[in-house]
Design an enzyme around this catalytic site. Sequence first.
Site, short mmCIF file in Angstrom:
data_model
loop_
_atom_site.label_atom_id
_atom_site.label_comp_id
_atom_site.label_asym_id
_atom_site.label_seq_id
_atom_site.Cartn_x
_atom_site.Cartn_y
_atom_site.Cartn_z
N PRO A 4 26.40 -50.87 37.59
CA PRO A 4 25.49 -49.96 36.64
C PRO A 4 25.66 -48.40 36.80
CG PRO A 4 24.25 -51.20 38.21
CD PRO A 4 25.82 -51.53 38.56
N ASN A 5 25.42 -47.87 35.56
CA ASN A 5 25.49 -46.46 35.41
C ASN A 5 26.90 -45.66 35.45
OD1 ASN A 5 22.90 -46.61 34.95
ND2 ASN A 5 22.32 -47.01 36.81
N ARG A 59 26.96 -37.78 34.64
CA ARG A 59 25.83 -38.42 35.58
C ARG A 59 25.70 -37.55 36.82
NH1 ARG A 59 25.93 -43.99 38.98
NH2 ARG A 59 23.77 -43.72 39.97
N TYR A 117 28.38 -36.98 42.03
CA TYR A 117 29.48 -37.82 41.51
C TYR A 117 30.61 -37.36 41.03
CZ TYR A 117 25.75 -41.39 42.36
OH TYR A 117 24.80 -42.15 43.02
N ASN A 133 32.82 -51.35 43.06
CA ASN A 133 31.84 -50.47 43.30
C ASN A 133 30.54 -50.98 42.51
OD1 ASN A 133 29.79 -48.31 43.45
ND2 ASN A 133 31.52 -46.78 42.55
N ALA A 154 24.09 -49.37 42.20
CA ALA A 154 22.78 -49.60 43.07
C ALA A 154 22.60 -51.43 43.38
CB ALA A 154 21.50 -49.02 42.12
N HIS A 194 22.71 -52.12 47.01
CA HIS A 194 21.71 -52.21 47.94
C HIS A 194 20.57 -53.41 47.84
CE1 HIS A 194 23.66 -48.37 48.31
NE2 HIS A 194 23.17 -47.90 47.05
N ASP A 249 26.65 -63.28 47.41
CA ASP A 249 26.89 -64.53 47.36
C ASP A 249 28.09 -65.00 46.47
OD1 ASP A 249 24.77 -65.31 49.04
OD2 ASP A 249 23.49 -66.07 47.39
N GLU A 273 34.89 -52.79 49.19
CA GLU A 273 33.35 -52.24 48.69
C GLU A 273 33.78 -50.56 48.69
OE1 GLU A 273 30.14 -52.47 51.24
OE2 GLU A 273 29.04 -51.14 50.22
N HIS A 319 32.42 -46.63 47.18
CA HIS A 319 31.42 -45.65 46.55
C HIS A 319 31.93 -44.41 46.56
CE1 HIS A 319 28.46 -48.65 47.08
NE2 HIS A 319 29.00 -49.04 48.40
N LEU A 320 31.96 -43.55 45.44
CA LEU A 320 32.09 -42.20 45.33
C LEU A 320 31.36 -41.45 46.45
CD1 LEU A 320 31.44 -42.79 41.63
CD2 LEU A 320 33.78 -41.66 42.34
N SER A 321 30.21 -41.68 46.46
CA SER A 321 29.45 -40.74 47.50
C SER A 321 29.45 -41.43 48.81
CB SER A 321 28.00 -40.58 46.85
OG SER A 321 27.27 -41.72 46.81
N ARG A 367 23.04 -40.23 52.67
CA ARG A 367 21.98 -40.16 51.24
C ARG A 367 20.68 -40.92 51.73
NH1 ARG A 367 24.77 -41.69 45.93
NH2 ARG A 367 22.76 -40.61 45.01
N ARG A 426 19.94 -46.30 50.64
CA ARG A 426 21.36 -46.68 50.28
C ARG A 426 22.28 -46.99 51.53
NH1 ARG A 426 21.75 -44.46 44.81
NH2 ARG A 426 20.20 -42.88 44.65
C1 DQA Z 1 27.53 -45.51 44.16
C2 DQA Z 1 26.34 -45.31 45.14
C3 DQA Z 1 25.18 -45.92 45.07
O1 DQA Z 1 23.97 -45.74 45.83
C4 DQA Z 1 24.47 -45.52 43.56
O2 DQA Z 1 23.56 -46.51 43.34
C5 DQA Z 1 25.66 -45.41 42.55
C6 DQA Z 1 27.00 -45.13 42.93
C7 DQA Z 1 28.77 -44.50 44.36
O3 DQA Z 1 29.86 -44.72 43.67
O4 DQA Z 1 28.46 -43.27 45.12
O5 DQA Z 1 25.27 -45.82 41.56
O6 DQA Z 1 28.06 -46.86 44.21
#
Ligand code: DQA
Length: 144
Positions: free
Chosen positions: A10-11, A18, A23, A74, A77, A80, A87, A98, A100-102, A107, A111
């Site tokens: 998502p997002n 964003r 990011y 990725n 959210a 978390h 599952d 797994e 993540h950009l950040s 943070r 998270r």
């Molecule tokens: C994220 C980190 C997550 O905590 C956040 O909700 C995201 C992006 C990242 O790529 O840093 O949507 O997965």
Amino acid sequence: MTSILILNGPNLNLLGTRQPEVYGHTTLADIQALCTDTARDLGCSIAFEQSNSEGFMIDLIHAAKGTHDGIILNAGAYTHTSVALMDALASVEIPTVELHLSNIHAREEFRHTSYISKVAIGVICGFGANGYPMALKALCEHLA
Ligand code: DQA
């Protein structure tokens, strides 16, 4: 040829506009192009997907069984919160990185928990868009 599903949650469709201070300015289309180039260099194939829906992400993970050899996830959210995604990964038993950009550990406290980490072979976070080619290389070497 090794086939990798790169699944974005998502997002992440909003990357580029964003919270660029968190990011970066790279769009998801830029990241897809980066992954396509990296996959060509590595000699693997990729499917690149994004969904804002937890259920559809689970459907894509189920469909990966027998189709893809590895997954780069990725989960945004849902990382978390989603026992259901954890599952799904445990059910299909496909090696998953797994991503993540950040740096989620630097943070907010909420998270710092990841359900995905519990079933992933490894985690890459904090390197921005460069994390994607890093994850592809790591996963291809793991699968070789
Ligand atoms: C994220 C980190 C997550 O905590 C956040 O909700 C995201 C992006 C990242 O790529 O840093 O949507 O997965």
